[in-house]
Design an enzyme around this catalytic site. Structure first.
Site, PDB file in Angstrom:
ATOM      1  N   LYS A  44      -0.198   0.623 -17.757  1.00  0.00           N
ATOM      2  CA  LYS A  44      -1.349   1.386 -17.245  1.00  0.00           C
ATOM      3  C   LYS A  44      -1.007   1.975 -15.879  1.00  0.00           C
ATOM      4  O   LYS A  44      -1.887   2.216 -15.051  1.00  0.00           O
ATOM      5  CB  LYS A  44      -2.599   0.494 -17.148  1.00  0.00           C
ATOM      6  CG  LYS A  44      -3.128   0.000 -18.489  1.00  0.00           C
ATOM      7  CD  LYS A  44      -3.758   1.133 -19.291  1.00  0.00           C
ATOM      8  CE  LYS A  44      -4.280   0.645 -20.641  1.00  0.00           C
ATOM      9  NZ  LYS A  44      -4.664   1.752 -21.534  1.00  0.00           N
ATOM     10  N   ARG A  45       0.264   2.160 -15.644  1.00  0.00           N
ATOM     11  CA  ARG A  45       0.766   2.778 -14.401  1.00  0.00           C
ATOM     12  C   ARG A  45       0.272   2.029 -13.157  1.00  0.00           C
ATOM     13  O   ARG A  45      -0.042   2.616 -12.139  1.00  0.00           O
ATOM     14  CB  ARG A  45       0.377   4.267 -14.340  1.00  0.00           C
ATOM     15  CG  ARG A  45       0.784   5.089 -15.561  1.00  0.00           C
ATOM     16  CD  ARG A  45       2.250   4.917 -15.928  1.00  0.00           C
ATOM     17  NE  ARG A  45       2.641   5.752 -17.066  1.00  0.00           N
ATOM     18  CZ  ARG A  45       2.971   5.274 -18.274  1.00  0.00           C
ATOM     19  NH1 ARG A  45       2.956   3.960 -18.507  1.00  0.00           N
ATOM     20  NH2 ARG A  45       3.345   6.101 -19.232  1.00  0.00           N
TER      21      ARG A  45
ATOM     22  N   ALA B  11      -1.326   4.075 -10.012  1.00  0.00           N
ATOM     23  CA  ALA B  11      -2.185   5.212 -10.360  1.00  0.00           C
ATOM     24  C   ALA B  11      -3.582   5.065  -9.789  1.00  0.00           C
ATOM     25  O   ALA B  11      -4.489   5.813 -10.153  1.00  0.00           O
ATOM     26  CB  ALA B  11      -2.261   5.362 -11.880  1.00  0.00           C
TER      27      ALA B  11
ATOM     28  N   LEU C   8      -9.587   3.693 -13.962  1.00  0.00           N
ATOM     29  CA  LEU C   8     -10.732   4.556 -14.296  1.00  0.00           C
ATOM     30  C   LEU C   8     -11.515   4.010 -15.486  1.00  0.00           C
ATOM     31  O   LEU C   8     -12.690   4.340 -15.660  1.00  0.00           O
ATOM     32  CB  LEU C   8     -10.252   5.989 -14.539  1.00  0.00           C
ATOM     33  CG  LEU C   8      -9.628   6.652 -13.287  1.00  0.00           C
ATOM     34  CD1 LEU C   8      -8.912   7.947 -13.637  1.00  0.00           C
ATOM     35  CD2 LEU C   8     -10.687   6.910 -12.218  1.00  0.00           C
TER      36      LEU C   8
ATOM     37  N   GLY D  51      -6.473   5.072  -5.112  1.00  0.00           N
ATOM     38  CA  GLY D  51      -6.494   3.704  -4.601  1.00  0.00           C
ATOM     39  C   GLY D  51      -5.100   3.154  -4.359  1.00  0.00           C
ATOM     40  O   GLY D  51      -4.926   2.241  -3.544  1.00  0.00           O
TER      41      GLY D  51
ATOM     42  N   GLU E  79      -4.414   4.203  -0.959  1.00  0.00           N
ATOM     43  CA  GLU E  79      -5.227   3.375  -0.049  1.00  0.00           C
ATOM     44  C   GLU E  79      -4.579   1.998   0.136  1.00  0.00           C
ATOM     45  O   GLU E  79      -4.552   1.452   1.241  1.00  0.00           O
ATOM     46  CB  GLU E  79      -6.647   3.227  -0.596  1.00  0.00           C
ATOM     47  CG  GLU E  79      -7.409   4.551  -0.598  1.00  0.00           C
ATOM     48  CD  GLU E  79      -8.825   4.388  -1.137  1.00  0.00           C
ATOM     49  OE1 GLU E  79      -8.966   4.100  -2.347  1.00  0.00           O
ATOM     50  OE2 GLU E  79      -9.781   4.527  -0.370  1.00  0.00           O
TER      51      GLU E  79
ATOM     52  N   GLU F 287      -9.369  11.932  -6.256  1.00  0.00           N
ATOM     53  CA  GLU F 287     -10.790  11.592  -6.325  1.00  0.00           C
ATOM     54  C   GLU F 287     -11.649  12.835  -6.526  1.00  0.00           C
ATOM     55  O   GLU F 287     -12.623  12.821  -7.287  1.00  0.00           O
ATOM     56  CB  GLU F 287     -11.234  10.867  -5.047  1.00  0.00           C
ATOM     57  CG  GLU F 287     -10.794   9.412  -4.969  1.00  0.00           C
ATOM     58  CD  GLU F 287      -9.375   9.230  -4.424  1.00  0.00           C
ATOM     59  OE1 GLU F 287      -8.639  10.233  -4.317  1.00  0.00           O
ATOM     60  OE2 GLU F 287      -9.005   8.081  -4.137  1.00  0.00           O
TER      61      GLU F 287
ATOM     62  N   ARG G 132     -11.951  13.923  -9.972  1.00  0.00           N
ATOM     63  CA  ARG G 132     -12.621  12.941 -10.838  1.00  0.00           C
ATOM     64  C   ARG G 132     -14.104  12.828 -10.503  1.00  0.00           C
ATOM     65  O   ARG G 132     -14.812  12.026 -11.106  1.00  0.00           O
ATOM     66  CB  ARG G 132     -11.998  11.546 -10.669  1.00  0.00           C
ATOM     67  CG  ARG G 132     -10.499  11.490 -10.797  1.00  0.00           C
ATOM     68  CD  ARG G 132     -10.030  11.312 -12.225  1.00  0.00           C
ATOM     69  NE  ARG G 132      -8.574  11.273 -12.266  1.00  0.00           N
ATOM     70  CZ  ARG G 132      -7.830  12.049 -13.026  1.00  0.00           C
ATOM     71  NH1 ARG G 132      -8.384  12.927 -13.835  1.00  0.00           N
ATOM     72  NH2 ARG G 132      -6.522  11.955 -13.004  1.00  0.00           N
TER      73      ARG G 132
ATOM     74  N   GLY H  96     -12.650   4.736  -1.822  1.00  0.00           N
ATOM     75  CA  GLY H  96     -13.498   3.542  -1.816  1.00  0.00           C
ATOM     76  C   GLY H  96     -12.720   2.322  -1.369  1.00  0.00           C
ATOM     77  O   GLY H  96     -13.282   1.262  -1.165  1.00  0.00           O
TER      78      GLY H  96
END
Ligand code: 1HE
Length: 265
Positions: free
Chosen positions: A32-33, A69, A73, A116, A119, A139, A142, A147
């Site tokens: 899932k990267r 990634a 999501l 993220g 981040e 972001e 999307r 966050g």
């Protein structure tokens, strides 16, 4: 506090190993990267909270082709406003444990370092980028927002104007651009990041513990405070550092021609 790294219970999406005084923590969700779901983020909290005292530096890396990634999501289910605040706050607490934890953290960045994931990268102390690394803040596309503390930690690294560009237009930065603006402190060839990070982590682990604490906990806070408070905090930190036995030992060693000299890089 756990006495042994292998005793820390981690989810399958994280793997930790010990190399002397250095712990290596790998995001292990390549399929899932290395998208960051709640289990993985809470696993990082457990890891950083449970670090044994003999671990003096941490290397953080991602398995597979990408560092991370970003936000998973698939977990972005319908949350109301307060659910969203709680989720973002949980990331803030988790990444704070990394930035203001027990040991300095060196990250190896490669492939996608996005959302993220960026981040998360901003919460560590030293970033070693491989040439494959690229940075994005998708972001905007999307329909969501930062966050994981990015609004606070990324402006000093990227600048608000560049962040706006990345978030509004989807612009990505390459590894060379990231290095040129100081986002990464080191740029190395693909596949060379782990060796470089371990070399740096071992050097960090050899520092006096109080100096590592002062650099990671005090410096960023002093840098953000008003000058008068900053000077007072610096003076106090310097006084505590030089009063430590470790500092006295190191200063004496240098004066007795036994300490290392500063060498040109
Ligand atoms: C994911 C995620 C994810 C991949 N959440 N599942 N992050 C993003 O907007 C980045 C979204 N991801 C991508 O743009 C691409 O996946 C990559 C450029 C990172 C990698 O591309 P690629 O071609 O190597 O992989 P892929 O085929 O897109 O993805 C492989 C699998 O990982 C696939 O699942 P599969 O079941 O179909 O195999 C993807 O769905 C899955 N995957 N990325 C969930 N992010 C606290 S706020 C933070 C806000 C953000 O982080 S926003 C940014 C979110």
């Amino acid at each position: 506090m756990s006495a042994d790294l292998s005793a820390i219970k981690l989810p399958p999406s994280l793997r930790a190993e010990q190399r002397g005084a250095v712990a290596v923590l790998r995001l292990q969700r390549a399929e899932k990267r290395n998208a960051l779901n709640d289990t993985l983020v809470q696993g990082m909290v457990t890891f950083f909270d449970s670090l044994p005292a003999d671990i003096r530096a941490v290397v953080l890396a991602g398995d597979g082709e990408h560092f991370s990634a970003g936000l998973d999501l698939a977990e972005l289910e319908e949350r109301d406003v307060f659910g969203g605040i709680a989720h973002s706050s949980s990331w803030h607490r988790a990444f704070d444990r990394i930035q203001f934890g027990k040991a300095p953290v060196v990250a190896v960045l490669h492939g996608a370092v996005v959302g993220g994931g960026l981040e998360l990268a901003a919460a560590v102390h030293i970033r070693v980028a491989e040439r494959s690394a690229y940075y994005a803040l998708p972001e905007g596309s999307r329909g969501i927002f930062l966050g994981g503390g990015g609004s606070v930690r990324l402006p000093p690294l990227l600048g608000v104007a560049r962040m706006m560009d990345m978030m509004l237009t989807g612009r990505t930065l390459g590894a060379e651009e990231g290095q040129a603006i100081g986002l990464s402190q080191y740029l190395v060839d693909d596949g060379a990041g782990m060796a470089k990070a371990l070399e740096l982590a071992e050097r960090i682990a050899g520092n006096a513990p109080f100096t590592n604490f002062a650099v990671t906990h005090m410096l960023p806070r002093i840098a953000r405070s008003d000058p008068a408070a900053g000077f007072a905090a610096e003076a106090l930190t310097a006084a505590i550092a030089q009063g430590e036995e470790e500092a006295k030992k190191r200063l004496k060693a240098f004066l007795n021609k036994r300490g290392p000299k500063v060498v040109r890089g």
